[in-house]
Design an enzyme around this catalytic site. Structure first.
Site, PDB file in Angstrom:
ATOM      1  N   LYS A 255       0.851  -1.198   0.000  1.00 14.25           N
ATOM      2  CA  LYS A 255       0.000   0.000   0.000  1.00 14.25           C
ATOM      3  C   LYS A 255       0.886   1.247   0.000  1.00 14.25           C
ATOM      4  O   LYS A 255       1.696   1.446   0.900  1.00 14.25           O
ATOM      5  CB  LYS A 255      -0.909   0.000   1.242  1.00 14.25           C
ATOM      6  CG  LYS A 255      -1.678   1.310   1.468  1.00 14.25           C
ATOM      7  CD  LYS A 255      -2.609   1.226   2.693  1.00 14.25           C
ATOM      8  CE  LYS A 255      -3.250   2.582   3.005  1.00 14.25           C
ATOM      9  NZ  LYS A 255      -4.126   2.542   4.205  1.00 14.25           N
ATOM     10  N   ASP A 260      -2.236  10.038   4.174  1.00 13.44           N
ATOM     11  CA  ASP A 260      -3.650   9.709   4.324  1.00 13.44           C
ATOM     12  C   ASP A 260      -4.329  10.738   5.232  1.00 13.44           C
ATOM     13  O   ASP A 260      -4.255  10.653   6.454  1.00 13.44           O
ATOM     14  CB  ASP A 260      -3.804   8.294   4.909  1.00 13.44           C
ATOM     15  CG  ASP A 260      -5.264   7.879   4.994  1.00 13.44           C
ATOM     16  OD1 ASP A 260      -6.131   8.593   4.445  1.00 13.44           O
ATOM     17  OD2 ASP A 260      -5.535   6.814   5.604  1.00 13.44           O
ATOM     18  N   LYS A 267      -9.665  12.826   8.668  1.00 18.75           N
ATOM     19  CA  LYS A 267      -9.309  12.237   9.960  1.00 18.75           C
ATOM     20  C   LYS A 267      -9.379  13.304  11.049  1.00 18.75           C
ATOM     21  O   LYS A 267      -8.855  14.402  10.875  1.00 18.75           O
ATOM     22  CB  LYS A 267      -7.890  11.676   9.900  1.00 18.75           C
ATOM     23  CG  LYS A 267      -7.783  10.362   9.150  1.00 18.75           C
ATOM     24  CD  LYS A 267      -6.394   9.787   9.227  1.00 18.75           C
ATOM     25  CE  LYS A 267      -6.289   8.497   8.453  1.00 18.75           C
ATOM     26  NZ  LYS A 267      -7.034   7.371   9.051  1.00 18.75           N
ATOM     27  N   ASP A 278       1.765   5.931   5.685  1.00 16.42           N
ATOM     28  CA  ASP A 278       0.762   5.062   5.070  1.00 16.42           C
ATOM     29  C   ASP A 278       1.256   4.423   3.762  1.00 16.42           C
ATOM     30  O   ASP A 278       0.505   3.755   3.067  1.00 16.42           O
ATOM     31  CB  ASP A 278      -0.539   5.856   4.846  1.00 16.42           C
ATOM     32  CG  ASP A 278      -1.781   5.005   5.031  1.00 16.42           C
ATOM     33  OD1 ASP A 278      -1.673   3.910   5.615  1.00 16.42           O
ATOM     34  OD2 ASP A 278      -2.861   5.432   4.563  1.00 16.42           O
ATOM     35  N   ASP A 337     -11.984   7.266   3.941  1.00 15.05           N
ATOM     36  CA  ASP A 337     -10.778   6.975   4.717  1.00 15.05           C
ATOM     37  C   ASP A 337     -10.400   5.491   4.616  1.00 15.05           C
ATOM     38  O   ASP A 337      -9.301   5.097   5.010  1.00 15.05           O
ATOM     39  CB  ASP A 337     -10.995   7.374   6.182  1.00 15.05           C
ATOM     40  CG  ASP A 337      -9.685   7.498   6.941  1.00 15.05           C
ATOM     41  OD1 ASP A 337      -8.614   7.474   6.292  1.00 15.05           O
ATOM     42  OD2 ASP A 337      -9.738   7.628   8.181  1.00 15.05           O
ATOM     43  N   GLU A 339      -9.332   3.942   2.149  1.00 21.54           N
ATOM     44  CA  GLU A 339      -8.823   4.113   0.786  1.00 21.54           C
ATOM     45  C   GLU A 339      -7.794   3.059   0.397  1.00 21.54           C
ATOM     46  O   GLU A 339      -7.631   2.761  -0.783  1.00 21.54           O
ATOM     47  CB  GLU A 339      -8.215   5.510   0.633  1.00 21.54           C
ATOM     48  CG  GLU A 339      -6.763   5.672   1.134  1.00 21.54           C
ATOM     49  CD  GLU A 339      -6.577   5.403   2.623  1.00 21.54           C
ATOM     50  OE1 GLU A 339      -7.563   5.514   3.364  1.00 21.54           O
ATOM     51  OE2 GLU A 339      -5.457   5.066   3.042  1.00 21.54           O
ATOM     52  N   ARG A 341      -7.675  -0.155   0.750  1.00 24.07           N
ATOM     53  CA  ARG A 341      -8.234  -1.336   0.083  1.00 24.07           C
ATOM     54  C   ARG A 341      -8.646  -1.027  -1.354  1.00 24.07           C
ATOM     55  O   ARG A 341      -8.694  -1.917  -2.180  1.00 24.07           O
ATOM     56  CB  ARG A 341      -9.402  -1.903   0.910  1.00 24.07           C
ATOM     57  CG  ARG A 341     -10.570  -0.990   1.043  1.00 24.07           C
ATOM     58  CD  ARG A 341     -11.480  -1.372   2.209  1.00 24.07           C
ATOM     59  NE  ARG A 341     -10.905  -0.989   3.504  1.00 24.07           N
ATOM     60  CZ  ARG A 341     -11.488  -1.213   4.672  1.00 24.07           C
ATOM     61  NH1 ARG A 341     -12.648  -1.844   4.732  1.00 24.07           N
ATOM     62  NH2 ARG A 341     -10.925  -0.819   5.795  1.00 24.07           N
TER      63      ARG A 341
HETATM   64  N1  BES Z   1      -4.183   4.328   7.046  1.00 23.42           N
HETATM   65  C1  BES Z   1      -5.330   4.053   7.812  1.00 23.42           C
HETATM   66  C2  BES Z   1      -5.111   2.967   8.864  1.00 23.42           C
HETATM   67  C3  BES Z   1      -4.140   3.275   9.976  1.00 23.42           C
HETATM   68  C4  BES Z   1      -4.615   3.740  11.201  1.00 23.42           C
HETATM   69  C5  BES Z   1      -2.808   3.048   9.829  1.00 23.42           C
HETATM   70  C6  BES Z   1      -3.729   3.984  12.224  1.00 23.42           C
HETATM   71  C7  BES Z   1      -1.913   3.292  10.872  1.00 23.42           C
HETATM   72  C8  BES Z   1      -2.376   3.755  12.065  1.00 23.42           C
HETATM   73  C9  BES Z   1      -6.489   3.590   6.918  1.00 23.42           C
HETATM   74  O1  BES Z   1      -6.508   4.099   5.634  1.00 23.42           O
HETATM   75  C10 BES Z   1      -7.755   4.022   7.570  1.00 23.42           C
HETATM   76  O2  BES Z   1      -7.941   5.188   7.711  1.00 23.42           O
HETATM   77  N2  BES Z   1      -8.579   3.052   7.972  1.00 23.42           N
HETATM   78  C11 BES Z   1      -9.809   3.324   8.620  1.00 23.42           C
HETATM   79  C12 BES Z   1     -10.826   2.377   8.048  1.00 23.42           C
HETATM   80  C13 BES Z   1     -12.241   2.684   8.468  1.00 23.42           C
HETATM   81  C14 BES Z   1     -12.712   3.975   7.833  1.00 23.42           C
HETATM   82  C15 BES Z   1     -13.119   1.524   8.041  1.00 23.42           C
HETATM   83  C16 BES Z   1      -9.612   3.066  10.099  1.00 23.42           C
HETATM   84  O3  BES Z   1      -8.931   2.112  10.470  1.00 23.42           O
HETATM   85  O4  BES Z   1     -10.138   3.842  10.895  1.00 23.42           O
HETATM   86 ZN    ZN Z   2      -4.656   4.674   4.851  1.00 23.57          ZN
HETATM   87 ZN    ZN Z   3      -7.527   5.983   5.500  1.00 27.26          ZN
END
Ligand code: BES
Ligand code: ZN
Ligand code: ZN
Length: 489
Positions: A255, A260, A267, A278, A337, A339, A341
């Protein structure tokens, strides 16, 4: 700077020396005076120290008594951590060189000690004017009967110094890529860096630009990129040696979200703080291919690194949008968020063209993985690759880049069915790491392992030889896995 590990056939007077021993009984005669011996014994027995240090004017001697641990894995990790500690002490003396003496024949622990010392020497100083705090250690010489610069033994033991230097260098460069802020490391710059790496290690690198991604109808990558002022890239890195033991490649997918922000689902608060990390999966995929190519391992491997930032620009995707992916499936975006996947789905679909024997992806995918497991392991899931995941898990223990398995049961797949499209990009909240994995699985038709590295990829607080910032998690793991393949053949 990365200290170079080399093999020496002698120890000299008047130099910094580490004696690696399994017990104090094993200490060599004639090296220590009687009073030095009683000092060392007291430090170990009464003060319970496993690293004992004393100096003779300009030079320091350290005795490292290998911790008694039942499992070899724990012993290796304890040795890495001890190496880091001694490295710190040497740096505080502004020392440039040390000899590590494998006194009573523990090659794996001695190498692990040197590895921890080398990896612990990492610093990210590019943006600091004050380079005063720069570590001085440059050279680690190993004096041992059994450690050499090639492979040591077979399965159970570590790699020799030659491979270790290559992998350590790859880890350092991986950390650099992760620690670079998004203002420098755009998707385009990331691709350029990988092109440079390819030239250096002999791997073929192709960068697909936005136009090409449009032709390939990579709706996931293009969709996430819509809110950005920077174009996306998709970097392909291929190491295909003539003597490869495998015809079908092992493909690493990473990825590459260079930042992000969450996109329109911005966020909140501090949760955006470390989001330059990220792209840790993409960095690890590229650096794993780099290390394998540099070591000239006869294994056919490919790295696929889709990259973009995720921003809430005026053209950004919004909740409810439907994207058409590279494989023709449609996805309803319910949260911008989620993104990672979306870009990975295109890369995983693209991987099908290689008819891979195995695909392993690495992604800082979900906060849920951090909450479940923390920083000390990643989450792993498999689809049609149970044996491979077991092997990889073993490499995880050996390198201390550990994997905790989560299931990929059918039922979880039900949770990401959409009312208006083939899939939606978020589940109901529970089991967020698994539903993300299930989402990715829909784009695969080959043996597949998904590693959610959101926890261990980046640290706010140093953990021994893994300092603050990018850890390079995944590079040592994948190198060990690929190496095991050829040792077994
Ligand atoms: N890059 C983040 C995941 C992440 C969170 C990585 C904390 C490292 C530390 C990912 O893109 C994300 O934002 N995921 C969301 C998914 C949700 C919206 C289903 C998450 O985990 O909150
Ligand atoms: Zn991310
Ligand atoms: Zn994200």
């Amino acid at each position: 700077m990365l200290p170079k590990i080399s093999i020496t056939d002698r120890t000299q007077e008047l130099e910094n020396l580490v004696l690696v021993v399994s017990s104090l009984k094993a200490l060599p005669n004639g090296v220590f005076t009687a009073s030095e011996m009683s000092f060392i014994r007291r430090q170990h027995k009464e003060l319970k120290k496993d690293i004992i240090s004393y100096n003779r004017l300009e030079n320091w001697t350290y005795v490292y008594v290998i911790k008694e641990e039942k499992s070899e894995y724990k012993r290796l990790e304890a040795s890495r951590k001890a190496g880091k500690k001694v490295g710190e002490m040497l740096n505080s003396q502004k020392a440039a060189k040390v000899v590590v003496f494998d006194h009573d024949n523990h090659p794996a622990e001695t190498l692990a000690f040197a590895e921890g010392m080398a990896l612990g020497n990492y610093q990210f100083l590019k943006y600091k004017a004050d380079k005063e705090k720069k570590n001085t250690l440059r050279k680690i010489e190993i004096y041992s009967e059994t450690v050499n610069d090639e492979l040591v033994g077979s399965q159970q033991s570590a790699v020799g110094s030659h491979f270790m230097n290559i992998v350590n260098d790859a880890v350092f460069q991986c950390r650099d890529l992760i620690n670079e802020p998004a203002s420098y490391l755009t998707a385009t710059v990331f691709s350029k860096e990988v092109e440079k790496l390819g030239k250096e290690c002999g791997a073929k690198v192709e960068v697909m630009n936005k136009k090409k991604l449009e032709v390939l109808q990579m709706g996931g990558i293009l969709g996430v990129n819509q809110g950005s002022h920077e174009p996306p890239t998709f970097t392909v890195m291929e190491w295909k040696p003539a003597d490869a033991v495998n015809k079908k490649p092992i493909v690493f997918v990473g990825k590459g979200i260079v930042f992000d922000s969450g996109g329109m689902n911005l966020k909140p608060g501090d949760s955006m703080l470390n989001m330059k990390d990220d792209m840790s999966g993409a960095a690890a995929a590229a650096m794993a291919v780099y290390a394998i190519a540099k070591a000239e391992l006869p294994v056919y491997v490919v790295g696929l690194m889709p990259a973009t930032d995720n921003r809430p620009g005026t053209k950004a995707i919004v909740p409810g949008d439907v994207l058409k992916m590279h494989n023709g499936m449609t996805v309803e975006v319910l949260n911008t968020d989620a993104e990672g996947r979306l870009i990975l789905a295109d890369a995983l679909s693209y991987a099908r063209k290689y008819k891979p024997e195995l695909v392993i992806d690495m992604a800082t995918l979900t906060g849920a993985a951090v909450r479940a497991i923390g920083k000390f392991a990643c989450a792993g899931m498999e689809s049609g690759a149970p044996e491979e995941l077991l092997e990889l898990t073993e490499s995880g223990f050996k390198t201390s880049e550990r994997i905790v398995e989560l299931p990929m049961w059918e039922e979880y797949g039900e949770l990401i069915k959409s009312e208006v499209a083939d899939l939606k990009n978020i589940g109901p909240g529970d089991a967020g790491t698994i539903t993300a994995g299930k989402f990715l699985e829909k784009f695969t038709d080959y043996p597949y392992i998904h590693l959610d590295i959101a926890g261990p990829a980046f640290l706010d607080k140093a953990d021994s030889y893994r300092g603050i910032g990018g850890t390079g998690f995944g590079v040592r793991l994948l190198f060990d896995y690929v190496l095991k393949r050829i040792i077994k053949e």
